[in-house]
Design a protein around this motif. Structure first.
Motif, PDB file in Angstrom:
ATOM      1  N   GLN A 132       6.248  -3.701   6.710  1.00  0.00           N
ATOM      2  CA  GLN A 132       6.580  -2.454   6.024  1.00  0.00           C
ATOM      3  C   GLN A 132       7.908  -2.584   5.271  1.00  0.00           C
ATOM      4  N   GLN A 133       8.892  -3.209   5.895  1.00  0.00           N
ATOM      5  CA  GLN A 133      10.181  -3.398   5.230  1.00  0.00           C
ATOM      6  C   GLN A 133      10.046  -4.322   4.022  1.00  0.00           C
ATOM      7  N   THR A 182       4.653  -8.264  -0.833  1.00  0.00           N
ATOM      8  CA  THR A 182       3.411  -8.056  -0.087  1.00  0.00           C
ATOM      9  C   THR A 182       2.517  -9.281  -0.272  1.00  0.00           C
ATOM     10  N   PRO A 183       1.461  -9.378   0.546  1.00  0.00           N
ATOM     11  CA  PRO A 183       0.527 -10.486   0.343  1.00  0.00           C
ATOM     12  C   PRO A 183      -0.100 -10.479  -1.052  1.00  0.00           C
ATOM     13  N   GLY A 184      -0.119  -9.344  -1.704  1.00  0.00           N
ATOM     14  CA  GLY A 184      -0.666  -9.265  -3.059  1.00  0.00           C
ATOM     15  C   GLY A 184       0.323  -9.619  -4.152  1.00  0.00           C
ATOM     16  N   VAL A 208       5.356 -16.393   9.533  1.00  0.00           N
ATOM     17  CA  VAL A 208       6.662 -16.976   9.851  1.00  0.00           C
ATOM     18  C   VAL A 208       7.766 -15.959   9.569  1.00  0.00           C
ATOM     19  N   ARG A 209       7.734 -15.332   8.412  1.00  0.00           N
ATOM     20  CA  ARG A 209       8.817 -14.415   7.996  1.00  0.00           C
ATOM     21  C   ARG A 209       8.951 -13.231   8.934  1.00  0.00           C
ATOM     22  N   THR A 210       7.836 -12.671   9.372  1.00  0.00           N
ATOM     23  CA  THR A 210       7.896 -11.498  10.251  1.00  0.00           C
ATOM     24  C   THR A 210       8.041 -11.895  11.720  1.00  0.00           C
ATOM     25  N   GLY A 211       7.967 -13.184  12.013  1.00  0.00           N
ATOM     26  CA  GLY A 211       8.054 -13.648  13.392  1.00  0.00           C
ATOM     27  C   GLY A 211       9.432 -14.131  13.813  1.00  0.00           C
TER      28      GLY A 211
END
Length: 71
Positions: free
Chosen positions: A39-40, A47-49, A27-30
C-alpha cells in the motif's frame, strides 16, 4: 558476469526483466529495515503494473540471483 559472495554461496547481479517483478516486490516488502508495504509503495506510484515499463525504459532494475531465485 558480476558475481558477489552471499551467505551460502554466490549471487549473480543481473538486470531485472519484467518477469522478476513479483519476486522484487516479495523482497522489497519482506525487509525489516526501511520497510514499505504494498500500500505504501502504491501511494508512491510503485505497483506491479507500473514497474515493468520502468525496467524497460530509462530506469534500470538490478537483482541478486542465487541459483535462479531472486534474493
Amino acid at each position: 558476469m558480476n558475481m558477489v559472495v552471499v551467505e551460502g554461496g554466490r549471487a549473480l547481479i543481473r538486470r531485472a526483466p519484467a518477469d522478476d517483478v513479483p519476486a522484487m516486490f516479495e523482497v522489497r516488502t519482506g525487509v525489516r529495515e526501511n520497510h514499505l508495504s504494498m500500500q505504501q509503495l502504491a501511494t508512491l506510484g510503485i505497483t506491479p503494473g507500473t514497474l515493468p515499463p520502468m525496467l524497460d525504459g530509462d530506469g534500470r532494475g538490478w537483482v541478486a540471483d542465487v541459483d535462479g531465485e531472486v534474493v
